[in-house]
Design a protein around this motif. Structure first.
Motif, short mmCIF file in Angstrom:
data_model
loop_
_atom_site.label_atom_id
_atom_site.label_comp_id
_atom_site.label_asym_id
_atom_site.label_seq_id
_atom_site.Cartn_x
_atom_site.Cartn_y
_atom_site.Cartn_z
N UNK A 35 -10.65 4.14 14.35
CA UNK A 35 -9.57 4.42 13.40
C UNK A 35 -9.33 3.21 12.50
N UNK A 36 -9.29 2.04 13.10
CA UNK A 36 -9.02 0.81 12.34
C UNK A 36 -10.11 0.55 11.30
N UNK A 37 -11.35 0.77 11.67
CA UNK A 37 -12.46 0.51 10.75
C UNK A 37 -12.39 1.45 9.54
N UNK A 38 -12.15 2.73 9.78
CA UNK A 38 -12.06 3.68 8.66
C UNK A 38 -10.83 3.39 7.80
N UNK A 39 -9.73 3.05 8.43
CA UNK A 39 -8.52 2.72 7.68
C UNK A 39 -8.75 1.52 6.78
N UNK A 41 0.85 -1.18 0.00
CA UNK A 41 0.00 0.00 0.00
C UNK A 41 0.89 1.24 0.00
N UNK A 42 0.59 2.15 -0.89
CA UNK A 42 1.29 3.44 -0.96
C UNK A 42 0.27 4.51 -0.63
N UNK A 43 0.61 5.41 0.29
CA UNK A 43 -0.32 6.42 0.73
C UNK A 43 0.14 7.78 0.21
N UNK A 44 -0.82 8.51 -0.35
CA UNK A 44 -0.53 9.87 -0.79
C UNK A 44 -0.98 10.83 0.29
N UNK A 45 -0.21 11.85 0.51
CA UNK A 45 -0.51 12.82 1.56
C UNK A 45 -1.36 13.95 0.98
N UNK A 46 -2.67 13.85 1.13
CA UNK A 46 -3.58 14.89 0.66
C UNK A 46 -4.56 15.21 1.77
N UNK A 47 -5.20 16.37 1.66
CA UNK A 47 -6.15 16.76 2.68
C UNK A 47 -7.47 16.00 2.51
N UNK A 48 -8.24 15.96 3.57
CA UNK A 48 -9.52 15.27 3.56
C UNK A 48 -10.54 16.18 2.89
N UNK A 49 -11.25 15.65 1.89
CA UNK A 49 -12.25 16.46 1.20
C UNK A 49 -13.65 16.05 1.63
N UNK A 50 -14.63 16.82 1.19
CA UNK A 50 -16.01 16.61 1.59
C UNK A 50 -16.52 15.23 1.19
N UNK A 89 -4.97 6.36 5.25
CA UNK A 89 -3.91 6.29 6.24
C UNK A 89 -4.50 6.52 7.63
N UNK A 90 -3.86 5.99 8.67
CA UNK A 90 -4.37 6.20 10.03
C UNK A 90 -4.52 7.67 10.41
N UNK A 91 -3.62 8.52 9.94
CA UNK A 91 -3.71 9.95 10.25
C UNK A 91 -4.96 10.56 9.62
N UNK A 92 -5.30 10.13 8.41
CA UNK A 92 -6.50 10.63 7.75
C UNK A 92 -7.73 10.11 8.47
#
Length: 102
Positions: free
Chosen positions: A46-50, A19-28, A56-59
């Protein structure tokens, strides 16, 4: 795969199985999808949304904070799951509010 990247999701590659994660902001659109996921499953972790949204966990943490701010879920309590406040009947109104705020 382009839609996933645009929404801040992980992009999966078939050849590497990684898995490669791109660092972008959360949109609507991603917040709305998270709200649907949380209200439908009644699980706000957090785990469910991930896992289900491929973020990513931060998102996932940012999504949970936004859902808490909009009173879709309750506050975080140590050692316990967040309580899902919004019902499936209220979800269309919540989604409309997210779209209005953009």
């Amino acid at each position: 795969m382009e839609r996933a990247a645009a929404l801040g999701r992980s992009a999966r590659t078939n050849d590497e199985h990684s898995v490669h994660v791109r660092d972008v902001s959360v949109d609507t659109a991603l917040v709305i999808e998270a709200a649907r996921q949380v209200v439908t499953t009644r699980i706000a972790t957090r785990a469910s949304l991930t896992r289900h949204l491929y973020v990513a966990p931060e998102i996932a943490d940012d999504l949970l904070a936004k859902l808490e701010h909009c009173e879709v879920i309750g506050p975080n309590a140590p050692g316990r799951r967040r309580h899902v406040i919004t019902t499936s009947g209220e979800l269309p109104g919540i989604i409309e509010e997210f779209r209005r705020r953009g």
